[in-house]
Scaffold this motif. Structure first.
Motif, PDB file in Angstrom:
ATOM      1  N   TRP A 638      -8.380   6.151  -1.519  1.00  0.00           N
ATOM      2  CA  TRP A 638      -7.922   4.990  -2.327  1.00  0.00           C
ATOM      3  C   TRP A 638      -9.192   4.665  -3.447  1.00  0.00           C
ATOM      4  O   TRP A 638     -10.123   4.113  -2.857  1.00  0.00           O
ATOM      5  CB  TRP A 638      -7.576   3.537  -1.365  1.00  0.00           C
ATOM      6  CG  TRP A 638      -6.530   3.946  -0.394  1.00  0.00           C
ATOM      7  CD1 TRP A 638      -6.234   3.629   0.709  1.00  0.00           C
ATOM      8  CD2 TRP A 638      -5.052   4.114  -0.926  1.00  0.00           C
ATOM      9  NE1 TRP A 638      -4.773   4.022   1.194  1.00  0.00           N
ATOM     10  CE2 TRP A 638      -4.109   4.147   0.070  1.00  0.00           C
ATOM     11  CE3 TRP A 638      -4.240   4.418  -2.303  1.00  0.00           C
ATOM     12  CZ2 TRP A 638      -2.739   4.703  -0.025  1.00  0.00           C
ATOM     13  CZ3 TRP A 638      -3.048   4.317  -2.358  1.00  0.00           C
ATOM     14  CH2 TRP A 638      -2.462   4.812  -1.229  1.00  0.00           C
ATOM     15  N   LYS A 639      -8.850   4.398  -4.556  1.00  0.00           N
ATOM     16  CA  LYS A 639      -9.871   4.074  -5.472  1.00  0.00           C
ATOM     17  C   LYS A 639      -9.918   2.675  -5.780  1.00  0.00           C
ATOM     18  O   LYS A 639      -8.724   1.828  -6.040  1.00  0.00           O
ATOM     19  CB  LYS A 639      -9.801   4.918  -6.816  1.00  0.00           C
ATOM     20  CG  LYS A 639     -10.914   4.554  -7.679  1.00  0.00           C
ATOM     21  CD  LYS A 639     -12.243   5.561  -7.683  1.00  0.00           C
ATOM     22  CE  LYS A 639     -12.962   5.414  -8.735  1.00  0.00           C
ATOM     23  NZ  LYS A 639     -12.810   6.363  -9.761  1.00  0.00           N
ATOM     24  N   ASN A 653      -8.017  -7.792  -0.583  1.00  0.00           N
ATOM     25  CA  ASN A 653      -7.057  -8.215  -1.643  1.00  0.00           C
ATOM     26  C   ASN A 653      -7.177  -7.232  -2.775  1.00  0.00           C
ATOM     27  O   ASN A 653      -6.642  -7.146  -3.707  1.00  0.00           O
ATOM     28  CB  ASN A 653      -7.306  -9.693  -2.104  1.00  0.00           C
ATOM     29  CG  ASN A 653      -6.894 -10.616  -0.967  1.00  0.00           C
ATOM     30  OD1 ASN A 653      -5.944 -10.246  -0.502  1.00  0.00           O
ATOM     31  ND2 ASN A 653      -7.696 -11.676  -1.004  1.00  0.00           N
ATOM     32  N   CYS A 654      -8.062  -6.207  -2.679  1.00  0.00           N
ATOM     33  CA  CYS A 654      -8.459  -5.049  -3.688  1.00  0.00           C
ATOM     34  C   CYS A 654      -7.114  -4.321  -3.783  1.00  0.00           C
ATOM     35  O   CYS A 654      -6.557  -4.002  -2.735  1.00  0.00           O
ATOM     36  CB  CYS A 654      -9.809  -4.513  -3.377  1.00  0.00           C
ATOM     37  SG  CYS A 654     -11.294  -5.419  -3.734  1.00  0.00           S
ATOM     38  N   LEU A 655      -6.817  -4.015  -4.775  1.00  0.00           N
ATOM     39  CA  LEU A 655      -5.574  -3.332  -5.271  1.00  0.00           C
ATOM     40  C   LEU A 655      -5.758  -1.817  -5.572  1.00  0.00           C
ATOM     41  O   LEU A 655      -6.580  -1.409  -6.361  1.00  0.00           O
ATOM     42  CB  LEU A 655      -4.984  -3.654  -6.314  1.00  0.00           C
ATOM     43  CG  LEU A 655      -3.534  -2.935  -6.725  1.00  0.00           C
ATOM     44  CD1 LEU A 655      -2.662  -2.920  -5.581  1.00  0.00           C
ATOM     45  CD2 LEU A 655      -3.012  -3.504  -8.001  1.00  0.00           C
ATOM     46  N   PRO A 656      -5.835  -0.880  -4.549  1.00  0.00           N
ATOM     47  CA  PRO A 656      -6.358   0.754  -4.777  1.00  0.00           C
ATOM     48  C   PRO A 656      -5.449   1.370  -5.462  1.00  0.00           C
ATOM     49  O   PRO A 656      -4.145   1.033  -5.544  1.00  0.00           O
ATOM     50  CB  PRO A 656      -6.415   1.172  -3.266  1.00  0.00           C
ATOM     51  CG  PRO A 656      -6.130  -0.040  -2.314  1.00  0.00           C
ATOM     52  CD  PRO A 656      -5.438  -1.247  -3.163  1.00  0.00           C
ATOM     53  N   ASP A 657      -5.993   2.323  -5.969  1.00  0.00           N
ATOM     54  CA  ASP A 657      -5.217   3.421  -6.769  1.00  0.00           C
ATOM     55  C   ASP A 657      -5.128   4.797  -6.310  1.00  0.00           C
ATOM     56  O   ASP A 657      -6.407   4.990  -5.560  1.00  0.00           O
ATOM     57  CB  ASP A 657      -5.702   3.404  -8.095  1.00  0.00           C
ATOM     58  CG  ASP A 657      -4.963   4.173  -9.158  1.00  0.00           C
ATOM     59  OD1 ASP A 657      -3.576   4.331  -8.848  1.00  0.00           O
ATOM     60  OD2 ASP A 657      -5.197   4.542 -10.192  1.00  0.00           O
ATOM     61  N   ASP A 658      -3.995   5.518  -6.182  1.00  0.00           N
ATOM     62  CA  ASP A 658      -4.047   6.839  -5.568  1.00  0.00           C
ATOM     63  C   ASP A 658      -4.726   7.770  -6.396  1.00  0.00           C
ATOM     64  O   ASP A 658      -4.343   7.979  -7.623  1.00  0.00           O
ATOM     65  CB  ASP A 658      -2.653   7.270  -5.423  1.00  0.00           C
ATOM     66  CG  ASP A 658      -2.690   8.323  -4.550  1.00  0.00           C
ATOM     67  OD1 ASP A 658      -3.343   9.131  -4.086  1.00  0.00           O
ATOM     68  OD2 ASP A 658      -1.318   8.975  -4.559  1.00  0.00           O
TER      69      ASP A 658
END
Length: 853
Positions: A638-639, A653-658
């Motif tokens: 997760w980035k 609350n951080c929104l990870p990116d694949d």
């Protein structure tokens, strides 16, 4: 320039004059820092740089001879001059307007606007006795002629020069018929150039600031120029300004760019003193002056015209004195708008018949509604799907900038759509086949801010998808995973009574809103219930995907439930450290979309404050170290971007990116070790632990204290700390099989006190320690006295019992003998025997009475 001023102040170099990127490329690596880390004069030295090869460095010019202190901005304050390496104030008697012009020019500010003694506090530095004789053309104050002041003895600290330089008129709008519309240009280093401001970071509030600073009324629109700029532009970032005066302090860098900015401001109307750009007291500009409008001269048609002109929705409130008294004169012009005009001043008007009867308290206060310009589409529910935004009369998908959205941003979107709590947010897996509106999530400051975000046209292959929970939400909590629970039924929200809600129900809610397991469940934890408290009891088994999927029944306790008993729920954080013996060390992983993965956090943005936030969120103490993992991750990660961290609770609350990345991160926190245990063993009391309040030992008895810890790391040592009110002693033994035994031959009064075990171990190139609970020991002789008294009591009782038995046996033996002799006497005589028998009976009765007695 505020950042530059901090650098100059930290170096004791007076005021900032200029700052720019170096024209020459450095021949060696640079340290890269972010100016936003500057919070105070001492902050620069605390900034955490990272190593980078870069073709830019910074050059500063500070004025080493003059500075303005204690002012409201860098162009105002009490004047101090540096001579002989010390700073002193200047007496106002020795300083005139010509001198002030030189100082303002020297520190790159505009012409002097205020020159007054004691305007910025008393002088802390000595007041100098030097009179300056500037002609006004000098480049620095110390280049002016000067002489010893004749009035030195009569100058008090309260007469030290206070100077305010005007802020330079260094930007403008050009290219249109009106000075309040066109391309934004800025003057820097004596050159006017178009401005590129990283439009993704602007919103309509930023535009409103520019319009206000240009005295151009309300903001109408802003966009990237359609035509490419054929010359260099000044590049600035809108976040550098916090108020209307800050834009002048933005530090631009020059670059070749094919875009600049075009603004349209309403030069005829503005709303002032409102809560946002779409509300306030109405003012109209005529003959270059602003005046309020009397509510008697203004109707709903006129209000619709104004709201449309400034790019807001239809009017929702029209009321006099709603936004304070009118400072500008109340006009006497009655507007007769038909509704089709493009601007208020295009409407017909006439002189008001009621001008004499209009008081300032009747000035028009107007609130335009926020336009409903966002939506979620593509799913069966209006609360799930692809995010779209209406801008420039066109609906388009929305793309973020640098994947900088987080779950707080998603929560703002869900709240704005009245869709409950945020469940998930992600980049769309399918590419968008049409242009998107590109915005940046950090423009969101509140639930209503998204409508004010300023998008720009972009061809991108990504858009955003959101899922909101349209059935449950947590309100008034400290973060999105905590708050008072409300459930939506029949399009209305109601709280839930704690009597009707258990841990199984809480598990379902936490899972539904993509948070961890429930950690706190308590009524009234997050305030009183504003919505009605429902009378529905939920019967969840724990495996349901949503609370409304659980069985339920009408609550039997509905009449006994008060608002103070509404369910307050806190769900835990979906993050962890793994791969080490301790839960407070290892590789950082985060739970997102139901899957645990390692995290790649763009490490150049991280600092030890970010690491500290992770440790605090895991309840693992302070940050010790952080590093990139030496081994490449063999699975997707997760980035996330660490600047989404604002507090210890923000990481969840951080929104990870694949992404497919080989990088992950390892953290070590100070709470690495578990708590050791302490045990007491004695010949009289057996074994007890430090969990008890304390133990009492018999004086003279032998005892031992064992320190032990759950196996985590090999080796280490135990330190036994013994303390009283007067002194402290330490004993240390190596840890053998994760424990150590401290032996004591005979307990004495000197052994009374508090004992603690401290475990020490060296791992990960750091020393760690952990302390046990305290164990209180008392040594007493009362125990021996109690035993002796008990023994004496038993002996006395046995003696009395034996004596009683002997007396009873002797009495029985006497009775047997008497009966024996009576029988023999009766056998020897006849009638005489009868007489003797009667006498014997009397005698026997008398003996029996004595025996009985």
């Amino acid at each position: 320039m505020n950042s530059a001023a901090t650098v100059c102040a930290e170096l004791d170099c007076g005021s900032a004059v200029s700052a720019r990127d170096s024209k020459e490329t450095p021949m060696r690596p640079v340290w890269r820092i972010m100016s936003g880390c500057l919070k105070s004069r001492s902050a620069l030295k605390n900034c955490l740089p990272y190593d980078e090869y870069n073709d830019q460095s910074l050059r500063f010019i500070c004025s080493d001879s003059v500075r303005l202190v204690q002012g409201t901005n860098r162009c105002s304050g009490r004047l101090e001059v540096k001579t002989d390496q010390s700073w002193s104030s200047v007496c106002e008697k020795d300083f005139d307007l010509q001198d002030a012009k030189v100082v303002c020019r020297e520190i790159s500010c505009g012409s002097p606007s205020v020159l007054q003694g004691a305007l910025y506090g008393e002088a802390e530095a000595p007041v100098g006795s030097r009179e300056f004789l500037c002609e006004g053309s000098e480049s620095a104050l110390l280049k002016c002629c000067s002489r010893k002041s004749s009035g030195r003895n009569s100058c008090s600290p309260g007469q030290a020069v206070g100077l305010t330089c005007s802020e330079q008129d260094n930007f403008r709008l050009v290219g249109e018929a009106s000075r309040c519309a066109g391309r934004l240009e800025m003057k820097h280093q004596q050159r006017w150039r178009p401005v590129d401001v990283g439009l993704h970071n602007w919103n309509m509030n930023s535009v409103a600031t520019v319009c206000a600073e240009l005295d151009c009324g309300s903001a109408v629109s802003a966009r990237k120029s359609k035509e490419a700029s054929e010359r260099l532009v000044w590049r600035i970032w809108s976040e550098c300004f916090k108020s209307g005066s800050a834009l002048k302090n933005c530090f631009p860098g020059y670059e070749y760019n094919d875009r600049s900015l075009e603004f349209i401001c309403s030069d005829s109307v503005r709303l002032v003193q409102g809560t946002n750009r779409c509300s306030g007291r109405l003012e109209v500009k005529t003959n270059q002056s602003w005046s309020s409008v009397c509510e008697k001269d203004f109707d709903l048609q006129d209000a619709e015209m104004v709201c449309r002109e400034i790019g807001c929705g239809p009017p929702s409130v029209l009321q006099g004195a709603l936004y304070g008294e009118a400072e500008a004169p109340v006009g006497s012009r009655e507007f007769l708008c038909e509704g089709s005009e493009s601007a208020l001043l295009n409407c017909s008007s006439r002189k008001s018949s009621g001008r004499n009867s209009c008081s300032p308290g009747q000035a028009v206060g107007l609130t335009c509604s926020d336009q409903n310009n966002i939506r979620l589409v593509g799913e069966a529910s209006r609360c799930a799907g692809r995010l779209e935004m209406l801008h420039q009369e066109e609906w388009r998908p929305v793309d973020d900038w640098y994947s900088n959205w987080n779950m707080n941003s998603a929560a703002a979107v869900c709240a704005e759509l009245d869709c409950g709590s945020a469940v998930s947010a992600r980049n769309s897996k399918e590419a968008s086949k049409r242009p998107v509106w590109r915005i940046r999530s950090d423009c969101l400051q509140s639930g209503s801010a998204l409508k004010n975000c300023l998008p720009y046209d972009d061809y991108r292959d990504k858009s955003l998808e959101f899922i909101c929970s349209d059935s449950v939400r947590l309100v008034q909590g400290t973060n999105r995973c905590s708050g008072r629970l409300e459930v939506k039924t029949n399009q209305s929200w109601s709280s839930v009574c704690e009597k009707d809600f258990d841990l199984q129900d809480a598990k379902v809610v936490c899972r539904e809103i993509s948070c961890g397991s429930p950690s706190v469940l308590q009524g009234a934890l997050y305030g009183e219930a504003e919505a009605p408290v429902g009378s529905r009891e939920f019967l969840c088994e724990g495996s349901e995907s949503a609370l409304l999927n659980c069985s339920s029944r009408k609550s039997s306790g509905r009449n006994s439930c008060s608002p103070g008993q509404a369910v307050g729920l806190t769900c835990s954080a979906p993050i962890r450290l793994v791969g080490e013996a301790s839960r407070c060390a290892g590789r950082l992983e985060i739970l997102h979309q139901g899957e645990w993965r390692p995290v790649d956090v763009s490490s150049r943005y991280w600092n030890m404050n970010s690491v500290a936030a992770v440790c605090a969120e895991l309840d693992c103490g302070s940050a010790v170290s952080a590093r990139n993992s030496k081994e490449a991750s063999k699975r997707p990660v997760w980035k996330i971007i660490s600047n989404c961290l604002q507090s210890g609770s923000a990481l969840k609350n951080c929104l990870p990116d694949d992404v497919n990345s080989y990088q992950s991160h390892e953290f070590i926190c100070s709470g690495l070790l578990v708590e050791p245990l302490i045990f007491l063993s004695s010949s009289t009391d057996g074994v007890s632990t430090g969990r008890k309040q304390g133990s009492e030992l018999l004086i003279g008895s032998s005892f031992s204290i064992m320190c032990s810890i759950r196996p985590q790391y090999e080796g280490g040592s135990f330190q036994l700390i013994f303390s009283t009110s007067n002194y402290t002693q330490n004993h240390t033994l190596p840890a053998v099989n994760h424990s150590a035994l401290f032996l004591f031959s005979a307990a004495g009064h000197a052994h009374q006190g508090t004992y603690r075990c401290v475990y020490h171990v060296y791992v990960f190139s750091y020393n760690f320690s952990s302390m046990s609970q305290p164990f209180n020991l008392t040594v007493s002789v009362k125990l021996m006295e109690s035993i002796r008294k008990s023994s004496a009591s038993v002996s006395a009782y046995l003696t009395a019992l034996i004596i009683s038995l002997v007396v009873v046996l002797l009495g029985l033996l006497g009775s047997v003998l008497v009966l024996y002799f009576k029988a023999r006497r009766n056998q020897k005589s006849g009638p005489e025997h009868i007489l003797l028998h009667d006498e014997g009976s009397r005698a026997e009765g008398s003996l029996e009475e004595e025996t009985a007695v």
